[in-house]
Design a protein around this motif. Structure first.
Motif, PDB file in Angstrom:
ATOM      1  N   ASP A  27      38.211  40.530  49.843  1.00  0.00           N
ATOM      2  CA  ASP A  27      37.096  39.620  49.618  1.00  0.00           C
ATOM      3  C   ASP A  27      36.958  38.686  50.816  1.00  0.00           C
ATOM      4  OD1 ASP A  27      35.506  37.372  48.725  1.00  0.00           O
ATOM      5  OD2 ASP A  27      35.911  38.012  46.663  1.00  0.00           O
ATOM      6  N   ARG A  28      35.787  38.649  51.421  1.00  0.00           N
ATOM      7  CA  ARG A  28      35.569  37.804  52.589  1.00  0.00           C
ATOM      8  C   ARG A  28      35.733  36.324  52.257  1.00  0.00           C
ATOM      9  NH1 ARG A  28      30.287  37.150  56.464  1.00  0.00           N
ATOM     10  NH2 ARG A  28      29.204  37.067  54.476  1.00  0.00           N
ATOM     11  N   ALA A  29      35.388  35.937  51.046  1.00  0.00           N
ATOM     12  CA  ALA A  29      35.426  34.524  50.673  1.00  0.00           C
ATOM     13  C   ALA A  29      36.840  33.968  50.557  1.00  0.00           C
ATOM     14  CB  ALA A  29      34.674  34.309  49.358  1.00  0.00           C
ATOM     15  N   ASN A  30      37.768  34.776  50.041  1.00  0.00           N
ATOM     16  CA  ASN A  30      39.106  34.231  49.793  1.00  0.00           C
ATOM     17  C   ASN A  30      40.260  35.103  50.278  1.00  0.00           C
ATOM     18  OD1 ASN A  30      39.285  36.255  47.856  1.00  0.00           O
ATOM     19  ND2 ASN A  30      38.729  34.897  46.174  1.00  0.00           N
ATOM     20  N   GLY A  31      39.961  36.267  50.821  1.00  0.00           N
ATOM     21  CA  GLY A  31      41.001  37.137  51.352  1.00  0.00           C
ATOM     22  C   GLY A  31      41.735  37.972  50.325  1.00  0.00           C
ATOM     23  N   ASP A  32      41.374  37.867  49.052  1.00  0.00           N
ATOM     24  CA  ASP A  32      42.052  38.654  48.022  1.00  0.00           C
ATOM     25  C   ASP A  32      41.855  40.148  48.256  1.00  0.00           C
ATOM     26  OD1 ASP A  32      42.864  36.344  46.771  1.00  0.00           O
ATOM     27  OD2 ASP A  32      41.498  36.541  45.060  1.00  0.00           O
ATOM     28  N   VAL A  33      42.913  40.929  48.014  1.00  0.00           N
ATOM     29  CA  VAL A  33      42.800  42.377  48.056  1.00  0.00           C
ATOM     30  C   VAL A  33      42.050  42.811  46.803  1.00  0.00           C
ATOM     31  CG1 VAL A  33      44.048  44.572  48.054  1.00  0.00           C
ATOM     32  CG2 VAL A  33      44.936  42.634  49.363  1.00  0.00           C
ATOM     33  N   LEU A  34      40.959  43.541  46.997  1.00  0.00           N
ATOM     34  CA  LEU A  34      40.142  43.973  45.864  1.00  0.00           C
ATOM     35  C   LEU A  34      40.456  45.395  45.431  1.00  0.00           C
ATOM     36  CD1 LEU A  34      36.697  42.491  46.924  1.00  0.00           C
ATOM     37  CD2 LEU A  34      38.378  41.540  45.324  1.00  0.00           C
ATOM     38  N   VAL A  88      41.795  51.828  57.376  1.00  0.00           N
ATOM     39  CA  VAL A  88      40.613  50.990  57.585  1.00  0.00           C
ATOM     40  C   VAL A  88      40.705  49.781  56.658  1.00  0.00           C
ATOM     41  CG1 VAL A  88      38.097  50.923  57.350  1.00  0.00           C
ATOM     42  CG2 VAL A  88      39.199  52.964  58.228  1.00  0.00           C
ATOM     43  N   TRP A  89      40.290  48.633  57.189  1.00  0.00           N
ATOM     44  CA  TRP A  89      40.229  47.392  56.410  1.00  0.00           C
ATOM     45  C   TRP A  89      38.773  46.977  56.329  1.00  0.00           C
ATOM     46  CZ3 TRP A  89      42.146  42.183  58.834  1.00  0.00           C
ATOM     47  CH2 TRP A  89      41.961  41.130  57.933  1.00  0.00           C
ATOM     48  N   LEU A  90      38.252  46.926  55.113  1.00  0.00           N
ATOM     49  CA  LEU A  90      36.887  46.473  54.878  1.00  0.00           C
ATOM     50  C   LEU A  90      36.932  45.035  54.384  1.00  0.00           C
ATOM     51  CD1 LEU A  90      35.517  49.536  52.865  1.00  0.00           C
ATOM     52  CD2 LEU A  90      35.418  49.158  55.336  1.00  0.00           C
ATOM     53  N   ILE A  91      36.242  44.150  55.071  1.00  0.00           N
ATOM     54  CA  ILE A  91      36.114  42.767  54.637  1.00  0.00           C
ATOM     55  C   ILE A  91      34.730  42.684  54.010  1.00  0.00           C
ATOM     56  CG2 ILE A  91      36.115  40.362  55.369  1.00  0.00           C
ATOM     57  CD1 ILE A  91      37.885  41.360  57.784  1.00  0.00           C
ATOM     58  N   VAL A  92      34.699  42.374  52.704  1.00  0.00           N
ATOM     59  CA  VAL A  92      33.472  42.587  51.933  1.00  0.00           C
ATOM     60  C   VAL A  92      33.038  41.354  51.140  1.00  0.00           C
ATOM     61  CG1 VAL A  92      34.037  45.042  51.698  1.00  0.00           C
ATOM     62  CG2 VAL A  92      34.665  43.461  49.874  1.00  0.00           C
ATOM     63  N   ASP A  93      31.770  41.399  50.777  1.00  0.00           N
ATOM     64  CA  ASP A  93      31.199  40.481  49.801  1.00  0.00           C
ATOM     65  C   ASP A  93      30.907  41.331  48.569  1.00  0.00           C
ATOM     66  OD1 ASP A  93      31.053  38.090  51.463  1.00  0.00           O
ATOM     67  OD2 ASP A  93      29.480  39.130  52.572  1.00  0.00           O
ATOM     68  N   PRO A  94      31.732  41.205  47.516  1.00  0.00           N
ATOM     69  CA  PRO A  94      31.535  42.041  46.337  1.00  0.00           C
ATOM     70  C   PRO A  94      30.378  41.553  45.470  1.00  0.00           C
ATOM     71  CG  PRO A  94      33.417  40.593  46.011  1.00  0.00           C
ATOM     72  CD  PRO A  94      32.916  40.349  47.413  1.00  0.00           C
ATOM     73  N   ALA A  95      29.626  42.499  44.940  1.00  0.00           N
ATOM     74  CA  ALA A  95      28.534  42.180  44.008  1.00  0.00           C
ATOM     75  C   ALA A  95      29.028  42.479  42.598  1.00  0.00           C
ATOM     76  CB  ALA A  95      27.297  42.998  44.339  1.00  0.00           C
ATOM     77  N   GLY A  96      30.045  41.736  42.181  1.00  0.00           N
ATOM     78  CA  GLY A  96      30.634  41.952  40.862  1.00  0.00           C
ATOM     79  C   GLY A  96      32.070  42.409  40.985  1.00  0.00           C
ATOM     80  N   PRO A  97      32.674  42.783  39.860  1.00  0.00           N
ATOM     81  CA  PRO A  97      34.069  43.216  39.865  1.00  0.00           C
ATOM     82  C   PRO A  97      34.269  44.448  40.743  1.00  0.00           C
ATOM     83  CG  PRO A  97      33.258  42.948  37.616  1.00  0.00           C
ATOM     84  CD  PRO A  97      32.085  42.820  38.531  1.00  0.00           C
ATOM     85  N   ALA A  98      35.396  44.508  41.420  1.00  0.00           N
ATOM     86  CA  ALA A  98      35.687  45.653  42.279  1.00  0.00           C
ATOM     87  C   ALA A  98      36.349  46.793  41.506  1.00  0.00           C
ATOM     88  CB  ALA A  98      36.586  45.231  43.445  1.00  0.00           C
ATOM     89  N   CYS A  99      37.039  46.465  40.430  1.00  0.00           N
ATOM     90  CA  CYS A  99      37.797  47.489  39.695  1.00  0.00           C
ATOM     91  C   CYS A  99      36.933  48.154  38.624  1.00  0.00           C
ATOM     92  CB  CYS A  99      39.019  46.849  39.045  1.00  0.00           C
ATOM     93  SG  CYS A  99      40.106  48.055  38.248  1.00  0.00           S
TER      94      CYS A  99
END
Length: 120
Positions: A27-34, A88-99
């Motif tokens: 997550d780009r906002a907080n660095g959490d692994v999604l 590959v490392w994707l730094i993302v802005d999720p549009a909802g839950p990732a799981c």
């Protein structure tokens, strides 16, 4: 002699025998692994071209766009590749839950001894 894959600036992914590389999304906002998934060459190309995460599903044996059915797309802000170009490392802005379970991250449990406990 240095390996150009490791020291150069040419994109040259090192796919495994199945034609895949590991991809982790944070997550780009907080660095959490999604989530962690795999990409083939087409998934990586589509991710780069569209700015939305695409992966290869090993269980379904097909290409998939994250959020194609749920709408929970991962909008890619940055793509990084590790030193030997096999991850590959994707730094993302999720549009909802990732799981797929509906959890914000696929890493919603921790291991405590021989049991699992909620991480959040």
């Amino acid at each position: 002699m240095p390996d150009p894959r490791e020291t150069g600036l040419a994109l040259d992914p090192k796919y495994d025998a199945a034609g895949l590389i590991t991809a982790v999304a944070t997550d780009r906002a907080n660095g959490d692994v999604l989530m962690l998934a795999h990409m083939n060459a087409e998934a990586l190309r589509l991710t780069i071209e569209t700015g939305e995460a695409h992966f290869w599903s090993r269980s379904r044996n097909r290409l998939w766009k994250k959020g194609e059915t749920s709408g929970h797309v991962l909008h890619v802000a940055d793509i990084r590749i590790d030193c030997d170009q096999d991850a590959v490392w994707l730094i993302v802005d999720p549009a909802g839950p990732a799981c797929h379970t509906g959890a914000r991250s696929c890493f919603y449990r921790r291991i405590e001894g021989d049991r699992l406990a909620a991480a959040e």
